[in-house]
Design a protein around this motif. Structure first.
Motif, PDB file in Angstrom:
ATOM      1  N   UNK A  59       0.863  -1.022  -0.046  1.00 58.65           N
ATOM      2  CA  UNK A  59      -0.636  -0.148   0.235  1.00 58.65           C
ATOM      3  C   UNK A  59       0.622   1.482  -0.301  1.00 58.65           C
ATOM      4  N   UNK A  60       1.215   1.832  -1.208  1.00 60.76           N
ATOM      5  CA  UNK A  60       1.878   3.155  -1.169  1.00 60.76           C
ATOM      6  C   UNK A  60       1.483   4.123  -0.360  1.00 60.76           C
ATOM      7  N   UNK A  61       2.330   5.188  -0.005  1.00 59.38           N
ATOM      8  CA  UNK A  61       1.924   6.066   1.158  1.00 59.38           C
ATOM      9  C   UNK A  61       0.606   6.932   1.036  1.00 59.38           C
ATOM     10  N   UNK A  62       0.026   7.433   1.502  1.00 60.65           N
ATOM     11  CA  UNK A  62      -0.903   7.961   1.529  1.00 60.65           C
ATOM     12  C   UNK A  62      -2.504   7.462   1.339  1.00 60.65           C
ATOM     13  N   UNK A  63      -2.652   6.140   0.757  1.00 64.81           N
ATOM     14  CA  UNK A  63      -3.485   5.571   0.905  1.00 64.81           C
ATOM     15  C   UNK A  63      -3.886   4.580   2.015  1.00 64.81           C
ATOM     16  N   UNK A  64      -5.123   3.791   2.450  1.00 60.37           N
ATOM     17  CA  UNK A  64      -5.583   3.294   3.204  1.00 60.37           C
ATOM     18  C   UNK A  64      -6.529   2.242   2.387  1.00 60.37           C
ATOM     19  N   UNK A  65      -6.534   0.602   2.846  1.00 54.02           N
ATOM     20  CA  UNK A  65      -7.733  -0.034   2.914  1.00 54.02           C
ATOM     21  C   UNK A  65      -8.599   0.264   3.601  1.00 54.02           C
ATOM     22  N   UNK A  66      -9.979   0.555   3.305  1.00 52.36           N
ATOM     23  CA  UNK A  66     -11.309   0.563   3.885  1.00 52.36           C
ATOM     24  C   UNK A  66     -12.193  -0.388   4.063  1.00 52.36           C
ATOM     25  N   UNK A  67     -12.062  -1.280   4.973  1.00 52.63           N
ATOM     26  CA  UNK A  67     -13.405  -2.168   5.349  1.00 52.63           C
ATOM     27  C   UNK A  67     -14.758  -1.485   5.200  1.00 52.63           C
TER      28      UNK A  67
END
Length: 109
Positions: free
Chosen positions: A53-61
């Motif tokens: 996951x690149x910096x500045x991104x998140x994975x949302x459930x």
């Protein structure tokens, strides 16, 4: 995890947003806790260490008990969906731009 000054409502609960990093992989972790900050309500992110996951991104459930999480975080201007998803088991997490400051390192989930 560190409390923020961001308050929102999710699943009928008035919540405060906490932000930190997962100990494995170092991805940003977002958690909703009761407004007073004592009781966990939901973990908004998922940690998938094998996905870079690149910096500045998140994975949302946004499935199961977290259904509706993406729209709540988007409306609160915490994240911006990219339109990309990644497989997490039989579901898919939404890759989103994080619109708030995340700690550089440390913190736990």
């Amino acid at each position: 995890m560190k409390d923020t000054d961001i308050f929102l409502t999710f699943a009928g609960y008035d919540c405060r947003l906490r932000i930190g990093r997962y100990p494995t992989g170092g991805a940003v972790a977002l958690q909703l806790v009761s407004e007073c900050g004592r009781e966990p309500v939901a973990t908004a992110t998922v940690n998938v260490p094998e996905v870079n996951v690149p910096p500045g991104l998140v994975l949302i459930k946004d499935w199961s008990e977290n259904a509706g999480m993406l729209s709540v975080l988007t409306e609160a201007e915490v994240v911006q969906p990219t339109g990309v998803t990644v497989p997490v088991g039989y579901c898919h997490a939404h890759v989103c731009r994080l619109l708030i400051h995340a700690p550089e390192h440390g913190g736990t989930q």
